[in-house]
Motif scaffolding. Sequence first.
Motif, PDB file in Angstrom:
ATOM      1  N   LEU A  72      36.623  37.089  36.823  1.00  0.00           N
ATOM      2  CA  LEU A  72      37.858  36.781  36.099  1.00  0.00           C
ATOM      3  C   LEU A  72      38.677  35.782  36.912  1.00  0.00           C
ATOM      4  O   LEU A  72      38.694  35.835  38.141  1.00  0.00           O
ATOM      5  CB  LEU A  72      38.689  38.047  35.874  1.00  0.00           C
ATOM      6  CG  LEU A  72      38.189  39.044  34.839  1.00  0.00           C
ATOM      7  CD1 LEU A  72      39.086  40.278  34.842  1.00  0.00           C
ATOM      8  CD2 LEU A  72      38.140  38.421  33.459  1.00  0.00           C
ATOM      9  N   GLU A  73      39.358  34.907  36.223  1.00  0.00           N
ATOM     10  CA  GLU A  73      40.272  33.980  36.885  1.00  0.00           C
ATOM     11  C   GLU A  73      41.569  34.715  37.205  1.00  0.00           C
ATOM     12  O   GLU A  73      41.919  35.684  36.517  1.00  0.00           O
ATOM     13  CB  GLU A  73      40.568  32.783  35.969  1.00  0.00           C
ATOM     14  CG  GLU A  73      39.362  31.925  35.665  1.00  0.00           C
ATOM     15  CD  GLU A  73      38.788  31.257  36.903  1.00  0.00           C
ATOM     16  OE1 GLU A  73      39.581  30.893  37.802  1.00  0.00           O
ATOM     17  OE2 GLU A  73      37.557  31.105  36.971  1.00  0.00           O
ATOM     18  N   PRO A  74      42.289  34.287  38.239  1.00  0.00           N
ATOM     19  CA  PRO A  74      43.588  34.915  38.522  1.00  0.00           C
ATOM     20  C   PRO A  74      44.490  34.854  37.284  1.00  0.00           C
ATOM     21  O   PRO A  74      44.601  33.816  36.646  1.00  0.00           O
ATOM     22  CB  PRO A  74      44.159  34.064  39.659  1.00  0.00           C
ATOM     23  CG  PRO A  74      42.942  33.492  40.327  1.00  0.00           C
ATOM     24  CD  PRO A  74      41.949  33.251  39.216  1.00  0.00           C
ATOM     25  N   GLY A  75      45.061  35.991  36.935  1.00  0.00           N
ATOM     26  CA  GLY A  75      45.921  36.075  35.757  1.00  0.00           C
ATOM     27  C   GLY A  75      45.183  36.363  34.465  1.00  0.00           C
ATOM     28  O   GLY A  75      45.793  36.726  33.463  1.00  0.00           O
ATOM     29  N   GLU A  76      43.870  36.209  34.446  1.00  0.00           N
ATOM     30  CA  GLU A  76      43.069  36.481  33.249  1.00  0.00           C
ATOM     31  C   GLU A  76      42.843  37.984  33.128  1.00  0.00           C
ATOM     32  O   GLU A  76      42.719  38.692  34.112  1.00  0.00           O
ATOM     33  CB  GLU A  76      41.720  35.760  33.362  1.00  0.00           C
ATOM     34  CG  GLU A  76      40.811  35.969  32.177  1.00  0.00           C
ATOM     35  CD  GLU A  76      39.450  35.304  32.352  1.00  0.00           C
ATOM     36  OE1 GLU A  76      38.670  35.344  31.393  1.00  0.00           O
ATOM     37  OE2 GLU A  76      39.161  34.766  33.452  1.00  0.00           O
ATOM     38  N   ARG A  77      42.798  38.472  31.892  1.00  0.00           N
ATOM     39  CA  ARG A  77      42.514  39.884  31.628  1.00  0.00           C
ATOM     40  C   ARG A  77      41.215  39.994  30.843  1.00  0.00           C
ATOM     41  O   ARG A  77      40.904  39.155  30.012  1.00  0.00           O
ATOM     42  CB  ARG A  77      43.647  40.524  30.835  1.00  0.00           C
ATOM     43  CG  ARG A  77      44.928  40.655  31.646  1.00  0.00           C
ATOM     44  CD  ARG A  77      45.962  41.497  30.898  1.00  0.00           C
ATOM     45  NE  ARG A  77      47.144  41.677  31.715  1.00  0.00           N
ATOM     46  CZ  ARG A  77      47.274  42.609  32.651  1.00  0.00           C
ATOM     47  NH1 ARG A  77      46.301  43.456  32.874  1.00  0.00           N
ATOM     48  NH2 ARG A  77      48.383  42.708  33.345  1.00  0.00           N
ATOM     49  N   SER A  78      40.489  41.055  31.132  1.00  0.00           N
ATOM     50  CA  SER A  78      39.250  41.308  30.394  1.00  0.00           C
ATOM     51  C   SER A  78      39.587  41.906  29.035  1.00  0.00           C
ATOM     52  O   SER A  78      40.743  42.223  28.754  1.00  0.00           O
ATOM     53  CB  SER A  78      38.366  42.281  31.181  1.00  0.00           C
ATOM     54  OG  SER A  78      38.948  43.578  31.161  1.00  0.00           O
ATOM     55  N   ALA A  79      38.571  42.109  28.223  1.00  0.00           N
ATOM     56  CA  ALA A  79      38.755  42.758  26.922  1.00  0.00           C
ATOM     57  C   ALA A  79      39.206  44.208  27.083  1.00  0.00           C
ATOM     58  O   ALA A  79      39.677  44.819  26.127  1.00  0.00           O
ATOM     59  CB  ALA A  79      37.467  42.691  26.113  1.00  0.00           C
ATOM     60  N   LEU A  80      39.094  44.756  28.278  1.00  0.00           N
ATOM     61  CA  LEU A  80      39.593  46.105  28.564  1.00  0.00           C
ATOM     62  C   LEU A  80      41.082  46.090  28.889  1.00  0.00           C
ATOM     63  O   LEU A  80      41.681  47.134  29.115  1.00  0.00           O
ATOM     64  CB  LEU A  80      38.816  46.715  29.740  1.00  0.00           C
ATOM     65  CG  LEU A  80      37.320  46.922  29.513  1.00  0.00           C
ATOM     66  CD1 LEU A  80      36.626  47.276  30.822  1.00  0.00           C
ATOM     67  CD2 LEU A  80      37.087  47.987  28.462  1.00  0.00           C
ATOM     68  N   GLY A  81      41.668  44.888  28.970  1.00  0.00           N
ATOM     69  CA  GLY A  81      43.090  44.757  29.265  1.00  0.00           C
ATOM     70  C   GLY A  81      43.416  44.812  30.749  1.00  0.00           C
ATOM     71  O   GLY A  81      44.574  44.939  31.126  1.00  0.00           O
ATOM     72  N   LEU A  82      42.392  44.697  31.601  1.00  0.00           N
ATOM     73  CA  LEU A  82      42.593  44.804  33.046  1.00  0.00           C
ATOM     74  C   LEU A  82      42.477  43.434  33.704  1.00  0.00           C
ATOM     75  O   LEU A  82      41.682  42.603  33.281  1.00  0.00           O
ATOM     76  CB  LEU A  82      41.555  45.753  33.652  1.00  0.00           C
ATOM     77  CG  LEU A  82      41.495  47.156  33.051  1.00  0.00           C
ATOM     78  CD1 LEU A  82      40.343  47.941  33.649  1.00  0.00           C
ATOM     79  CD2 LEU A  82      42.807  47.883  33.245  1.00  0.00           C
ATOM     80  N   ASP A  83      43.265  43.246  34.764  1.00  0.00           N
ATOM     81  CA  ASP A  83      43.186  41.988  35.508  1.00  0.00           C
ATOM     82  C   ASP A  83      42.166  42.103  36.639  1.00  0.00           C
ATOM     83  O   ASP A  83      41.558  43.152  36.858  1.00  0.00           O
ATOM     84  CB  ASP A  83      44.559  41.573  36.036  1.00  0.00           C
ATOM     85  CG  ASP A  83      45.129  42.559  37.052  1.00  0.00           C
ATOM     86  OD1 ASP A  83      44.457  43.547  37.409  1.00  0.00           O
ATOM     87  OD2 ASP A  83      46.274  42.334  37.485  1.00  0.00           O
ATOM     88  N   GLN A  84      41.991  40.993  37.352  1.00  0.00           N
ATOM     89  CA  GLN A  84      41.007  40.914  38.429  1.00  0.00           C
ATOM     90  C   GLN A  84      41.211  42.003  39.485  1.00  0.00           C
ATOM     91  O   GLN A  84      40.273  42.714  39.853  1.00  0.00           O
ATOM     92  CB  GLN A  84      41.108  39.525  39.078  1.00  0.00           C
ATOM     93  CG  GLN A  84      40.128  39.289  40.187  1.00  0.00           C
ATOM     94  CD  GLN A  84      40.365  37.949  40.853  1.00  0.00           C
ATOM     95  OE1 GLN A  84      41.492  37.610  41.193  1.00  0.00           O
ATOM     96  NE2 GLN A  84      39.300  37.198  41.035  1.00  0.00           N
ATOM     97  N   ALA A  85      42.422  42.147  39.983  1.00  0.00           N
ATOM     98  CA  ALA A  85      42.700  43.118  41.051  1.00  0.00           C
ATOM     99  C   ALA A  85      42.431  44.549  40.593  1.00  0.00           C
ATOM    100  O   ALA A  85      41.909  45.362  41.361  1.00  0.00           O
ATOM    101  CB  ALA A  85      44.136  42.975  41.535  1.00  0.00           C
ATOM    102  N   THR A  86      42.746  44.862  39.347  1.00  0.00           N
ATOM    103  CA  THR A  86      42.526  46.219  38.834  1.00  0.00           C
ATOM    104  C   THR A  86      41.038  46.520  38.713  1.00  0.00           C
ATOM    105  O   THR A  86      40.578  47.611  39.066  1.00  0.00           O
ATOM    106  CB  THR A  86      43.235  46.417  37.486  1.00  0.00           C
ATOM    107  OG1 THR A  86      44.619  46.092  37.649  1.00  0.00           O
ATOM    108  CG2 THR A  86      43.099  47.844  36.990  1.00  0.00           C
ATOM    109  N   HIS A  87      40.267  45.545  38.217  1.00  0.00           N
ATOM    110  CA  HIS A  87      38.808  45.743  38.140  1.00  0.00           C
ATOM    111  C   HIS A  87      38.227  45.970  39.531  1.00  0.00           C
ATOM    112  O   HIS A  87      37.393  46.857  39.724  1.00  0.00           O
ATOM    113  CB  HIS A  87      38.123  44.547  37.483  1.00  0.00           C
ATOM    114  CG  HIS A  87      38.146  44.592  35.989  1.00  0.00           C
ATOM    115  ND1 HIS A  87      37.456  45.526  35.262  1.00  0.00           N
ATOM    116  CD2 HIS A  87      38.794  43.802  35.093  1.00  0.00           C
ATOM    117  CE1 HIS A  87      37.666  45.320  33.974  1.00  0.00           C
ATOM    118  NE2 HIS A  87      38.471  44.276  33.843  1.00  0.00           N
ATOM    119  N   LEU A  88      38.659  45.178  40.501  1.00  0.00           N
ATOM    120  CA  LEU A  88      38.129  45.325  41.854  1.00  0.00           C
ATOM    121  C   LEU A  88      38.545  46.655  42.483  1.00  0.00           C
ATOM    122  O   LEU A  88      37.754  47.292  43.173  1.00  0.00           O
ATOM    123  CB  LEU A  88      38.549  44.141  42.720  1.00  0.00           C
ATOM    124  CG  LEU A  88      37.908  42.810  42.301  1.00  0.00           C
ATOM    125  CD1 LEU A  88      38.513  41.656  43.084  1.00  0.00           C
ATOM    126  CD2 LEU A  88      36.397  42.847  42.464  1.00  0.00           C
TER     127      LEU A  88
END
Length: 140
Positions: A72-88
């Motif tokens: 994910l790009e910084p500031g981008e959210r996945s289809a789950l609504g989570l950002d990069q830091a949250t996924h990691l």
Amino acid sequence: MGPRPSFTQYALEAHAGASEVCLAHLEANGEGPDREELRAAKRLWVRAVREADRLGMPYERACAHHELGRHLEPGERSALGLDQATHLARAIAGYEAVGAVVPSAGAPPRRAGQREPDRGRRDAEATTVIGRPGTDLPQP
């Protein structure tokens, strides 16, 4: 006579391992998927998170979160609504919950007690930061 053993899980690992090696090789050489391929991969990783939840597969869920967080790009959210830091952060928590070693940036995950492969270069230096190289992420 008892039930026949299933080899499905081994086939899954073999297929996943082959594609992970190919992707790691491309990334190491500065190549990567084009925009459409990356978009398709993100959809599949989201699907992998959902299926891993449904099937009770915490290690696979952590791996899918890891890949989403890495791509994910910084500031981008996945289809789950989570950002990069949250996924990691979820990937780290998932790896720790199942006893896997938290991989360094770009390194494949491994189970606790599994030997670190001798790559003869910096990859053998273990860190707890995952994501893109140079990305500063808070640890949970």
